[in-house]
Design an enzyme around this catalytic site. Structure first.
Site, PDB file in Angstrom:
ATOM      1  CE  LYS A 127      29.631  30.856  42.213  1.00  0.00           C
ATOM      2  NZ  LYS A 127      28.985  31.142  43.440  1.00  0.00           N
ATOM      3  N   GLY A 175      30.491  36.770  42.413  1.00  0.00           N
ATOM      4  CA  GLY A 175      30.112  38.365  43.114  1.00  0.00           C
ATOM      5  C   GLY A 175      31.115  39.119  41.225  1.00  0.00           C
ATOM      6  N   GLY A 176      31.800  38.348  40.479  1.00  0.00           N
ATOM      7  CA  GLY A 176      32.298  39.092  38.932  1.00  0.00           C
ATOM      8  C   GLY A 176      33.658  38.974  39.767  1.00  0.00           C
ATOM      9  CD  GLU A 211      26.579  32.520  33.624  1.00  0.00           C
ATOM     10  OE1 GLU A 211      25.978  33.553  32.769  1.00  0.00           O
ATOM     11  OE2 GLU A 211      26.417  31.511  33.816  1.00  0.00           O
ATOM     12  CE  LYS A 212      23.846  36.521  23.022  1.00  0.00           C
ATOM     13  NZ  LYS A 212      24.734  36.535  21.483  1.00  0.00           N
ATOM     14  CG  LEU A 214      21.744  37.115  30.097  1.00  0.00           C
ATOM     15  CD1 LEU A 214      20.969  37.795  31.190  1.00  0.00           C
ATOM     16  CD2 LEU A 214      20.594  37.032  28.283  1.00  0.00           C
ATOM     17  CD  GLU A 299      27.480  34.926  42.168  1.00  0.00           C
ATOM     18  OE1 GLU A 299      27.848  35.131  42.883  1.00  0.00           O
ATOM     19  OE2 GLU A 299      27.948  34.562  40.428  1.00  0.00           O
ATOM     20  NE  ARG A 303      27.297  37.323  51.744  1.00  0.00           N
ATOM     21  CZ  ARG A 303      26.713  36.963  50.180  1.00  0.00           C
ATOM     22  NH1 ARG A 303      27.802  36.470  49.370  1.00  0.00           N
ATOM     23  NH2 ARG A 303      26.934  38.365  49.526  1.00  0.00           N
ATOM     24  CB  VAL A 306      25.104  43.633  52.762  1.00  0.00           C
ATOM     25  CG1 VAL A 306      25.032  46.235  53.009  1.00  0.00           C
ATOM     26  CG2 VAL A 306      26.845  43.657  52.686  1.00  0.00           C
TER      27      VAL A 306
HETATM   28  C1  MV4 Z   1      26.430  37.720  33.545  1.00  0.00           C
HETATM   29  C2  MV4 Z   1      25.862  38.851  32.602  1.00  0.00           C
HETATM   30  C3  MV4 Z   1      25.877  39.365  31.817  1.00  0.00           C
HETATM   31  N1  MV4 Z   1      25.987  38.355  30.781  1.00  0.00           N
HETATM   32  N2  MV4 Z   1      25.858  37.108  32.810  1.00  0.00           N
HETATM   33  C4  MV4 Z   1      28.770  39.951  37.131  1.00  0.00           C
HETATM   34  C5  MV4 Z   1      28.686  39.283  38.759  1.00  0.00           C
HETATM   35  C6  MV4 Z   1      28.411  37.779  39.198  1.00  0.00           C
HETATM   36  N3  MV4 Z   1      27.354  37.622  40.176  1.00  0.00           N
HETATM   37  C7  MV4 Z   1      27.811  37.632  37.244  1.00  0.00           C
HETATM   38  N4  MV4 Z   1      26.943  38.758  36.742  1.00  0.00           N
HETATM   39  C8  MV4 Z   1      27.197  39.323  35.370  1.00  0.00           C
HETATM   40  N5  MV4 Z   1      27.139  38.028  34.948  1.00  0.00           N
HETATM   41  C9  MV4 Z   1      26.068  36.823  31.406  1.00  0.00           C
HETATM   42  N6  MV4 Z   1      25.852  35.426  31.079  1.00  0.00           N
HETATM   43  C10 MV4 Z   1      25.811  40.358  34.290  1.00  0.00           C
HETATM   44  C11 MV4 Z   1      26.884  40.429  35.374  1.00  0.00           C
HETATM   45  C12 MV4 Z   1      27.253  42.288  35.542  1.00  0.00           C
HETATM   46  C13 MV4 Z   1      26.441  42.049  36.770  1.00  0.00           C
HETATM   47  C14 MV4 Z   1      25.591  41.644  37.569  1.00  0.00           C
HETATM   48  C15 MV4 Z   1      25.093  41.669  39.077  1.00  0.00           C
HETATM   49  C16 MV4 Z   1      25.494  42.677  38.549  1.00  0.00           C
HETATM   50  C17 MV4 Z   1      25.787  43.736  38.712  1.00  0.00           C
HETATM   51  C18 MV4 Z   1      26.866  43.253  37.506  1.00  0.00           C
HETATM   52  C19 MV4 Z   1      27.549  44.103  37.111  1.00  0.00           C
HETATM   53  C20 MV4 Z   1      28.504  44.286  36.074  1.00  0.00           C
HETATM   54  C21 MV4 Z   1      28.283  42.601  35.094  1.00  0.00           C
END
Ligand code: MV4
Length: 522
Positions: A127, A175-176, A211-212, A214, A299, A303, A306
C-alpha cells in the site's frame, strides 16, 4: 512474416480453468461459453452438486471443504488445469485472485493467468508503494506517509504533522484489515503497537503507515480495462458506500454524487493509476470522495469485482468476456479511453443487492441450511447472478454470498422501483437471508435521496431494520413459500390438479389463502 499477434493468441485459448466457486464461477463459465471457449470447473467435496460444477464442460475434484485443501491449493489447481488441457486460468474474486505468487505459478506452468501481470499485483498490494506510484503519476492520495513507519516515535511525529484524527493502516493490508482509528495523541502509541501485532498476525508483515482520517466520505470506485496494446478505458464509477464491516451490501452505477465533470477527473486519475503500474486486464481504482468534492486514491483491486455487473448494465459491456479477450492478446472491444472527447457515458441506472446467507435481524449472523425452495425474480430490467439453486446446502466454509440481484432502469427511481418489485418476487425458503434488509433500504428516505456515505449503515441500519416494508407483501411471500414447502411434504392436498383431495387443509394453506385474498384487496 510473423502472424499478427492477435490471430496467434486467438487460437491459443480454447479451454479455461475457473479457480473459484459460487456465482463468480458460474459467471465466468457463461462468458467462456459466449466466447466459444470450454470451461473447466474445480470443486470441493461439499460443492459436488453446485451449479458451477454442473454448468462447466468438465469438473475436477480438488479435495475436502477447507479452502486451504481445495480452492486455495495452488498445486492442485495448476495440476487440474494441466490435466484437463486448459491454456488459461481465471481466478474470479477472493481466494487466489490477488496473489502474485499464483499468477506466477500459472505463467511458470505455461498457463495464461486471466488477470494483470504479477508485477502490477505486487505494486498495488504494497500500500505504501502504491501511494508513492500514484503520487508520482499525479493521482491524488490522502495526506499521509510515503514510507512505512519505523517506530511509535515516528508514528507520533507523522500523526501530529497530519493532525488528528488519523488512521493507522497496514502496508500489507487492504479491505479494512489491520486498520486503527486514532482520535488523539494519547492513543497513538498503543494503537500503533496493537495494529502492528494484528497486521503481523494477519499478513505476516507488521509494517504500518498513517493517513489523515477523512470524515464521512463516499466510497467511489472506477472500473478500468487495459489491453496489451497499452490502451486503457475507464468505465465510470460505482457507488459502494452501503457496506457493513467492509462488506458491501448494495452498489450502484452511476453515483448521484458524481457529475460528468467529476467523472472525467476520476476517470483520468484511474487511467493514470493503471498506466503507472503497467496494468493489463480488468481492474478497479478505489477512491474516497470527501463531502467537499475532493477525491483521493485509496487502493486498487487487481481482479474482477463482485459488483462488476452494475457497470456492465450501464455501459453495455461484458467485463468478463473482455477479460478473456484481453488475456488472449486480443484488443478490447471497449472504445473511448478517458481523455478529451473519449469519455464513455453511462446509460440509465443500475443497482445491485447482495443476497447473502446472513440474518439481518440477528446482527447479520452467517446462516447455514438447505435451500429448500427458491423463486428467482425476472422480468424487465432484472438480472440474477447466483451460485446456488434449490436443493443446495449452505455451509460456513465459504463466503455467505448466494446471489446478486440487479435492477436496471432509465433513472435511479425506476431502478429502485424495479428492485423493490424483484425483491418482492424473490422467495428463499430454508435459511435467513439479507432480502428483508434490502426491501427496507429500498424504502428508506435517505437512501431514496441518495444521501449515503460509508457511515450510512452504522447510522441508519437499526432504523431501516425496525421499519415495516412498504408493500406488506413480504409476509404473504413468507406464507406462500411455506405453503409450497407444506404442499411438497404432504401426501395429499386439497384442490390439486391431479384430482387428489386432502382430508383437511393444512393451517399453512389456510393462512396462505387468507393472506392472498387480503393482499389482493389492498
Ligand atoms: C480511510 C477512511 C478514512 N480516511 N482512509 C477502509 C477499507 C480500506 N480500503 C480503507 N478504508 C478506509 N480508509 C482515510 N484516510 C475510511 C475507510 C473506511 C471505508 C472505506 C471505504 C468503504 C468503507 C469504509 C468503511 C470504514 C472505513
Amino acid at each position: 512474416m510473423l502472424r499478427p499477434y492477435r490471430t496467434y493468441c486467438l487460437a491459443m485459448i480454447k479451454r479455461v480453468l475457473i479457480a473459484n466457486r459460487g456465482e463468480i464461477a458460474v459467471r465466468v463459465i457463461r462468458a467462456c461459453h459466449e466466447e466459444g471457449l470450454a470451461a473447466v470447473a474445480v470443486y470441493s467435496e461439499p460443492d459436488r452438486l453446485a451449479p458451477h460444477v454442473r454448468d462447466a464442460d468438465a469438473a475436477v475434484l480438488l479435495g475436502p471443504a477447507p479452502s486451504a485443501e481445495s480452492y486455495l491449493d495452488i498445486g492442485k489447481l495448476i495440476a487440474a488445469a494441466k490435466d484437463t488441457g486448459c491454456q488459461a486460468v481465471h481466478p474470479g474474486y477472493g481466494f487466489l485472485s490477488e496473489r502474485a505468487a499464483f499468477a506466477e505459478a500459472c505463467t511458470d506452468a505455461g498457463l495464461i493467468f486471466v488477470g494483470p501481470p504479477a508485477t502490477a499485483m505486487r505494486a498495488m498490494g504494497d500500500k505504501t508503494e502504491a501511494r508513492r506510484r500514484m503520487q508520482a503519476a499525479g493521482v491524488p492520495v490522502v495526506p499521509g506517509t510515503a514510507a512505512p513507519l519505523r517506530d511509535p516515535v515516528e508514528a507520533r511525529r507523522e500523526a501530529k504533522r497530519l493532525g488528528y484524527p488519523v488512521l493507522l493502516k497496514a502496508v500489507g493490508g487492504g479491505g479494512g484489515k489491520g486498520m486503527r482509528h486514532v482520535a488523539a495523541e494519547s492513543e497513538i502509541e498503543g494503537a500503533f503497537q496493537a495494529a502492528r501485532r494484528e497486521a503481523l498476525k494477519a499478513f505476516g508483515d507488521g509494517s504500518m503507515y498513517v493517513e489523515k482520517y477523512l470524515e464521512r466520505p463516499r466510497h467511489i470506485e472506477i472500473q478500468i480495462l487495459a489491453d496489451h496494446r497499452g490502451r486503457v478505458a475507464a468505465l465510470g464509477e460505482r457507488e459502494c458506500s452501503i457496506q457493513r464491516r467492509h462488506q458491501k451490501l448494495i452498489e450502484e452505477a452511476p453515483s448521484v454524487a458524481v457529475s460528468p465533470a467529476l467523472r472525467r477527473r476520476l476517470s483520468e486519475a484511474a487511467t493514470a493509476a493503471a498506466g503507472a503500474v503497467g496494468y493489463v486486464g480488468a481492474g478497479t481504482i478505489e477512491f474516497l470522495l470527501a463531502p467537499s468534492g475532493e477525491f483521493y486514491f485509496l487502493e486498487m483491486n487487481t481482479r474482477i469485482q463482485v459488483e462488476h455487473p452494475v457497470t456492465e448494465l450501464v455501459y453495455g459491456v461484458d467485463l468478463v468476456r473482455e477479460q478473456l479477450r484481453i488475456a488472449g492478446g486480443q484488443p478490447m472491444r471497449v472504445h473511448g479511453a478517458s481523455g478529451p472527447g473519449g469519455q464513455l457515458h453511462p446509460r440509465g441506472h443500475a443497482i445491485e443487492c447482495r443476497i447473502t446467507a446472513e440474518d439481518p435481524f440477528n446482527d447479520f449472523l452467517p446462516a447455514t441450511g438447505v435451500l429448500q425452495y427458491l423463486r428467482v425474480p425476472s422480468g424487465p430490467g432484472i438480472r440474477w447472478d447466483a451460485g446456488v439453486e434449490a436443493g443446495n446446502e449452505v455451509t460456513l466454509f465459504y463466503d455467505p454470498l448466494l446471489a446478486k440481484l440487479l435492477a436496471w432502469g432509465e433513472t435511479r427511481e425506476v431502478a429502485i422501483q424495479r428492485m423493490r418489485r424483484a425483491l418482492n418476487e424473490l422467495v428463499i425458503v430454508g435459511l435467513p437471508t439479507s432480502q428483508p434488509f434490502h426491501l427496507r433500504v429500498m424504502d428508506d428516505a435517505q437512501f431514496l435521496k441518495g444521501e449515503i456515505d460509508i457511515t450510512y449503515l452504522e447510522r441508519a441500519g437499526a432504523r431501516v431494520l425496525a421499519a415495516a416494508p412498504r408493500s406488506g407483501l413480504e409476509r404473504a411471500i413468507a406464507v406462500a413459500a411455506a405453503v409450497v414447502v407444506d404442499e411438497r411434504r404432504s401426501v395429499t392436498t386439497a384442490g390439486r390438479p391431479d384430482g387428489r383431495t386432502a382430508a383437511s387443509v393444512s393451517p399453512w394453506v389456510a393462512e396462505g389463502r387468507r393472506l392472498n385474498l387480503r393482499v389482493g384487496l389492498e
